[in-house]
Scaffold this active site. Structure first.
Site, PDB file in Angstrom:
ATOM      1  N   GLU A   1       4.397   1.974  -6.854  1.00 25.95           N
ATOM      2  CA  GLU A   1       3.545   0.877  -6.396  1.00 25.95           C
ATOM      3  C   GLU A   1       2.328   0.780  -7.319  1.00 25.95           C
ATOM      4  O   GLU A   1       1.188   0.975  -6.907  1.00 25.95           O
ATOM      5  CB  GLU A   1       3.121   1.129  -4.948  1.00 25.95           C
ATOM      6  CG  GLU A   1       2.542  -0.072  -4.254  1.00 25.95           C
ATOM      7  CD  GLU A   1       2.233   0.190  -2.789  1.00 25.95           C
ATOM      8  OE1 GLU A   1       1.688  -0.714  -2.149  1.00 25.95           O
ATOM      9  OE2 GLU A   1       2.534   1.305  -2.302  1.00 25.95           O
TER      10      GLU A   1
ATOM     11  N   LYS B   1      -1.266   2.299  11.121  1.00 18.61           N
ATOM     12  CA  LYS B   1      -2.458   1.878  10.391  1.00 18.61           C
ATOM     13  C   LYS B   1      -3.026   0.551  10.889  1.00 18.61           C
ATOM     14  O   LYS B   1      -4.173   0.216  10.607  1.00 18.61           O
ATOM     15  CB  LYS B   1      -2.139   1.714   8.902  1.00 18.61           C
ATOM     16  CG  LYS B   1      -1.934   2.985   8.105  1.00 18.61           C
ATOM     17  CD  LYS B   1      -1.777   2.628   6.631  1.00 18.61           C
ATOM     18  CE  LYS B   1      -1.729   3.862   5.745  1.00 18.61           C
ATOM     19  NZ  LYS B   1      -0.430   4.529   5.784  1.00 18.61           N
TER      20      LYS B   1
ATOM     21  N   HIS C   1      10.130  -1.980   6.880  1.00 21.36           N
ATOM     22  CA  HIS C   1       9.047  -1.249   6.218  1.00 21.36           C
ATOM     23  C   HIS C   1       7.723  -1.763   6.768  1.00 21.36           C
ATOM     24  O   HIS C   1       7.236  -2.818   6.362  1.00 21.36           O
ATOM     25  CB  HIS C   1       9.116  -1.436   4.704  1.00 21.36           C
ATOM     26  CG  HIS C   1       8.104  -0.612   3.948  1.00 21.36           C
ATOM     27  ND1 HIS C   1       8.462   0.287   2.963  1.00 21.36           N
ATOM     28  CD2 HIS C   1       6.749  -0.566   4.016  1.00 21.36           C
ATOM     29  CE1 HIS C   1       7.366   0.845   2.466  1.00 21.36           C
ATOM     30  NE2 HIS C   1       6.312   0.341   3.092  1.00 21.36           N
TER      31      HIS C   1
ATOM     32  N   ASN D   1       2.021  -3.524   5.561  1.00 21.44           N
ATOM     33  CA  ASN D   1       0.817  -3.313   6.363  1.00 21.44           C
ATOM     34  C   ASN D   1       0.359  -4.591   7.054  1.00 21.44           C
ATOM     35  O   ASN D   1       0.683  -5.698   6.609  1.00 21.44           O
ATOM     36  CB  ASN D   1      -0.309  -2.791   5.474  1.00 21.44           C
ATOM     37  CG  ASN D   1       0.040  -1.469   4.828  1.00 21.44           C
ATOM     38  OD1 ASN D   1       0.876  -1.417   3.928  1.00 21.44           O
ATOM     39  ND2 ASN D   1      -0.585  -0.405   5.277  1.00 21.44           N
TER      40      ASN D   1
END
Length: 452
Positions: free
Chosen positions: A238, A83, A78, A336
Site C-alpha cells: 500500500e 476503527k 475488506h 475504512n
C-alpha cells in the site's frame, strides 16, 4: 423506491440481473446478457426463496420492476469495523498515511475499550445492513492486549448479527509481530475465534519502518496458518515505493509452503508501478495459485501520493483489469469508514463499486464486474449461500431503479429497496448523533502502535 407490499408468493417482473451475480444453473436459462452485462429476467419468490428465474416476459402477472437492476445482497470482504467512526475525536492531522497510523494508534490507546469498539461496530453494521450488505470481513487491530479485547467484541457481534450479516475477522498486525512468540499466541486466538490470519507486509518505507527479513517472517506466518488450518488475508504494497514490492515474496511463500488455504491480498498498489514484465509475471503467479486480490480505491485515492499543497501525481489503484484478464479473482471493497485512514464512507458496498467503476474504468465493457462485490468475494470467503442470485437461494435482494450501469453509477441509489428472505426491511440509516458520546469520551492514555 415506491413498490407495493411484497406478498409471500410473487413474481418480480422485468428485473435486470448483473452478469457475474447469477449462479451457474440459473444462468443457463437466461442466455446472452443485454449489452453484455445485464440479464433481463422474471423472478418468482415463494416463502422467502427464489423459486424460479425465467427470461423477462415469462411471468403473467406480479410486481413490475420496469427493468431495474436487482442485486444479491453485497459482500464486503475488506473493512475495518473496529476503527470506524472515530474521525471527530481523532482526525488525521494531515491526510497522509503516516498521519493515519499516528492518529489511529493514539485513538486505540486512549479509547478502545470493549464498550467503545462494540458501539462503533454496531453502528457500522446497522449502516451496512440498511444498504443491503449480507456479509462482511473485517480486519481487527490485534496488537498486544488489544487482541483479546477486540476479538472478544467481534465474537459477540458475530453471534448478535447471525442471520443478518455473516461476519468474518482477520488479525491485523505488522508482519514483524510474527518474529516474536506473540505470533503463535495470536494465531491460536484467531483459530479459537474461527478467524483469518493476517498482517501488513512491507520491505521498507517511512510509514512502518524497514523489515529486512520479510521471507522469514512470511514463513512464520504461513507455518502458523498451516498449523491452525487458517486462511490468510494480507495488506500488501500500500505504497508508491516500487522497491517495497512484497507480492512476489508472498507468492513464493505460498509455493514454498505448498499452502492450500485461501490467500487474499488487499491493496497491491505499487503493482501498477512495476515494469510490465514484472507485473505480468506476478499476476500470472497469483492466477496460478488462486490468490484473490481486493482493490480498495476509496482508501488509496485518499492516502496515496498526498503532499500538502500539491495535487497527487498518481492515484494508487491496482491493476484490476490485468488481474481479471489473467484469471485472478478480483473483489472490490469499502475498506475504512470515517476514521483516520478514510474520513468518509457509510459501509455501502454499492457506493464503493460505483466509485471503482469511475476510478478504475470498469466499463467499456462493464462485463461481469458486478461479481466483484457479490459472488467473487463470497467464494473467497467460503460463503456458499451468499452473494449470488439463483433458484433455491434465499431471496436476499437489493432492488434499484437504475436500468443500466450508467444510471446506477450516476446516482447514489438512496431509494434502493432491500429484501431479506423476500421481505422488505427498514432501510433507515442510524443517526450520527448516536455516536456523539464517543466523541466526548475521556481518554485513558495517548500512545500505541497501529496498522493500516
Amino acid at each position: 423506491m415506491t413498490l407495493p407490499e411484497i406478498p409471500t408468493t410473487v413474481w418480480l417482473r422485468g428485473a435486470a440481473l448483473p452478469a457475474g451475480t447469477i449462479d451457474d444453473p440459473s444462468l443457463m436459462r437466461l442466455g446472452v446478457p443485454r449489452e453484455g452485462y445485464l440479464h433481463d429476467a422474471d423472478l418468482r419468490i415463494e416463502d422467502g426463496v427464489i423459486a424460479a428465474i425465467e427470461p423477462a416476459g415469462t411471468a403473467p402477472e406480479g410486481i413490475d420492476l420496469a427493468g431495474g437492476i436487482v442485486w444479491p445482497c453485497f459482500v464486503d470482504m475488506h473493512t475495518h469495523l473496529d476503527k470506524g467512526h472515530v474521525v471527530r475525536r481523532t482526525p488525521n492531522p494531515d491526510g497522509t498515511f503516516f498521519g493515519a497510523l499516528t492518529a489511529t494508534g493514539a485513538d486505540r490507546a486512549a479509547f478502545w475499550t470493549a464498550e467503545d469498539i462494540a458501539a462503533r461496530m454496531e453502528f457500522g453494521l446497522r449502516c451496512a445492513y440498511a444498504h443491503g450488505v449480507g456479509a462482511i470481513r473485517t480486519h481487527l487491530d490485534s496488537f498486544g492486549d488489544q487482541a483479546e479485547i477486540s476479538w472478544g467484541v467481534f465474537r459477540d457481534m458475530r453471534a448478535r448479527w447471525e442471520g443478518r450479516i455473516a461476519l468474518q475477522a482477520v488479525a491485523l498486525v505488522t508482519i514483524d509481530q510474527y518474529a516474536e512468540d506473540f505470533g503463535a499466541t495470536l494465531a491460536a486466538l484467531v483459530a479459537r475465534s474461527s478467524g483469518v490470519l493476517g498482517a501488513v507486509t512491507r520491505l521498507s518505507g517511512a510509514d512502518h519502518g524497514p523489515v529486512t527479513e520479510i521471507d522469514g517472517l512470511l514463513d512464520r506466518l504461513f507455518i502458523q496458518a498451516k498449523t491452525h488450518g487458517l486462511d490468510v488475508d494480507l495488506h500488501v504494497d500500500e505504497t508508491d515505493d516500487v522497491s517495497a514490492f512484497t507480492l512476489p515474496r508472498i507468492v513464493a511463500a505460498v509455493e514454498r509452503h505448498d499452502f492450500q488455504g485461501r490467500v487474499t491480498c488487499g491493496h497491491c498498489c505499487n503493482l501498477a508501478l512495476q515494469p510490465e514484465e514484472v507485473a505480468a509475471a506476478t499476476i500470472a503467479a497469483c492466477a496460478r495459485l488462486g490468490i484473490t486480490i481486493v482493490t480498495l480505491p476509496s482508501a488509496n485515492m485518499y492516502l496515496q501520493d498526498r503532499v500538502n499543497g500539491r495535487t497527487p501525481r498518481w492515484r494508487g489503484v491496482t491493476l484490476a483489469h490485468e488481474l481479471k484478464q489473467a484469471g485472478v479473482s478480483v473483489a472490490v471493497a469499502t475498506d475504512n469508514c470515517r476514521d483516520a485512514f478514510v474520513p468518509y464512507g457509510d459501509h455501502d458496498t454499492l457506493d464503493s463499486f460505483r466509485f471503482t467503476v469511475r476510478v478504475s474504468h470498469l466499463d467499456h465493457p462493464y462485463g461481469d464486474w458486478g461479481g466483484s462485490i457479490t459472488r467473487q468475494p463470497a467464494e473467497t470467503m467460503g460463503l456458499a449461500t451468499i452473494g449470488a442470485i439463483g433458484v433455491g437461494r434465499s431471496a436476499d435482494l437489493v432492488l434499484t431503479r437504475a436500468r443500466s450501469f450508467d444510471e446506477l453509477v450516476s446516482r447514489p441509489q438512496a431509494d434502493r429497496r432491500v429484501l431479506r428472505s423476500g421481505r422488505a426491511i427498514d432501510t433507515t440509516l442510524p443517526d450520527y448523533a448516536e455516536l456523539d458520546h464517543l466523541a466526548k469520551a475521556t481518554p485513558r492514555s495517548t500512545e500505541g502502535p497501529s496498522a493500516a
